[in-house]
Scaffold this motif. Structure first.
Motif, PDB file in Angstrom:
ATOM      1  N   MET A 177      32.726  39.672  46.704  1.00 37.27           N
ATOM      2  CA  MET A 177      33.345  39.574  45.392  1.00 37.27           C
ATOM      3  C   MET A 177      32.810  38.306  44.738  1.00 37.27           C
ATOM      4  O   MET A 177      32.859  37.228  45.325  1.00 37.27           O
ATOM      5  N   TRP A 178      32.251  38.463  43.520  1.00 39.06           N
ATOM      6  CA  TRP A 178      31.706  37.342  42.759  1.00 39.06           C
ATOM      7  C   TRP A 178      32.594  37.070  41.561  1.00 39.06           C
ATOM      8  O   TRP A 178      33.065  38.007  40.907  1.00 39.06           O
ATOM      9  N   VAL A 179      32.780  35.793  41.256  1.00 38.23           N
ATOM     10  CA  VAL A 179      33.381  35.387  39.993  1.00 38.23           C
ATOM     11  C   VAL A 179      32.340  34.479  39.350  1.00 38.23           C
ATOM     12  O   VAL A 179      31.885  33.504  39.965  1.00 38.23           O
ATOM     13  N   VAL A 180      31.932  34.839  38.125  1.00 32.27           N
ATOM     14  CA  VAL A 180      30.863  34.124  37.445  1.00 32.27           C
ATOM     15  C   VAL A 180      31.383  33.666  36.074  1.00 32.27           C
ATOM     16  O   VAL A 180      31.988  34.440  35.341  1.00 32.27           O
ATOM     17  N   SER A 181      31.148  32.396  35.770  1.00 29.62           N
ATOM     18  CA  SER A 181      31.539  31.862  34.475  1.00 29.62           C
ATOM     19  C   SER A 181      30.388  31.042  33.923  1.00 29.62           C
ATOM     20  O   SER A 181      29.828  30.227  34.658  1.00 29.62           O
ATOM     21  N   PRO A 182      29.991  31.251  32.681  1.00 29.49           N
ATOM     22  CA  PRO A 182      30.507  32.236  31.749  1.00 29.49           C
ATOM     23  C   PRO A 182      30.070  33.640  32.141  1.00 29.49           C
ATOM     24  O   PRO A 182      29.160  33.806  32.954  1.00 29.49           O
ATOM     25  N   ALA A 183      30.716  34.640  31.547  1.00 34.58           N
ATOM     26  CA  ALA A 183      30.382  36.033  31.844  1.00 34.58           C
ATOM     27  C   ALA A 183      28.946  36.309  31.434  1.00 34.58           C
ATOM     28  O   ALA A 183      28.545  35.998  30.316  1.00 34.58           O
TER      29      ALA A 183
END
Length: 188
Positions: A177-183
């Motif tokens: 599971m990846w969370v990337v900021s900014p989208a």
């Protein structure tokens, strides 16, 4: 914004239906060049073209227009129902868990990696931050030349500006599971 939302919706729908751009072009009687331009958010299709594309999927034009008009402020994604946004040689599949949210400042992806799948030969560098959580399997990560072995339940958070790459050397599938900021822009 509307161009991007319609393009994302079209690409997601096409991939869900396991169609190439050429197959959709033949079925809808819309040129493959136009479909590609729409999916990449380079043009807003006419009503006539949207009707042809919607008909190719057995849907109403509203399917594309409603989401483009408002976007969502809440996205509820049930297990297994994320939006597929990327496939590569049956080794790498990325599914978005935040597709459709209005003006996102981050994105969450569920990534299925087959044995031997890598991020590529070179290292990646980009703006923002990343978070990776291994849900199943193992993932080798390299950030600025340092190696991190992530086992099930392990996570890693880092600045995207640091040169990085990853590889799945686990015998089976690795789920991340990846969370990337900014989208990132996923319409291309």
């Amino acid at each position: 914004m509307i161009k991007g939302l319609i393009g994302k919706k079209l690409k997601t729908t096409r991939l869900k239906n396991d169609m190439t751009i050429q197959e959709l072009a033949e079925k809808s009687q819309v040129s493959s060049n136009m479909i590609s331009r729409i999916e990449r958010g380079l043009t807003i299709p006419s009503v006539e073209i949207l009707v042809k594309l919607a008909n190719a999927f057995g849907m109403s034009i509203n399917y594309f227009v409603e989401e483009a008009e408002k976007g969502k402020t809440v996205v509820h994604t049930r297990k297994g129902e994320g939006e597929p946004i990327f496939f590569f040689e049956d080794k790498h599949q990325i599914t978005s868990l935040t597709q459709g949210v209005r003006d996102p400042s981050f994105a969450v992806f569920y990534d299925t990696l087959e044995n031997g799948c890598t991020s590529g030969e070179g290292e990646m560098v980009h703006s923002g931050e990343e978070f990776a959580l291994v849900l199943q399997g193992r993932l080798g990560f390299f950030i600025e030349g340092e190696h991190y072995q992530l086992e099930e339940g392990d996570s890693l958070t880092f600045k995207g500006s640091l040169p990085h790459r990853w590889e799945n050397r686990y015998d089976g599938q690795t789920l991340v599971m990846w969370v990337v900021s900014p989208a990132p822009n996923v319409t291309q």
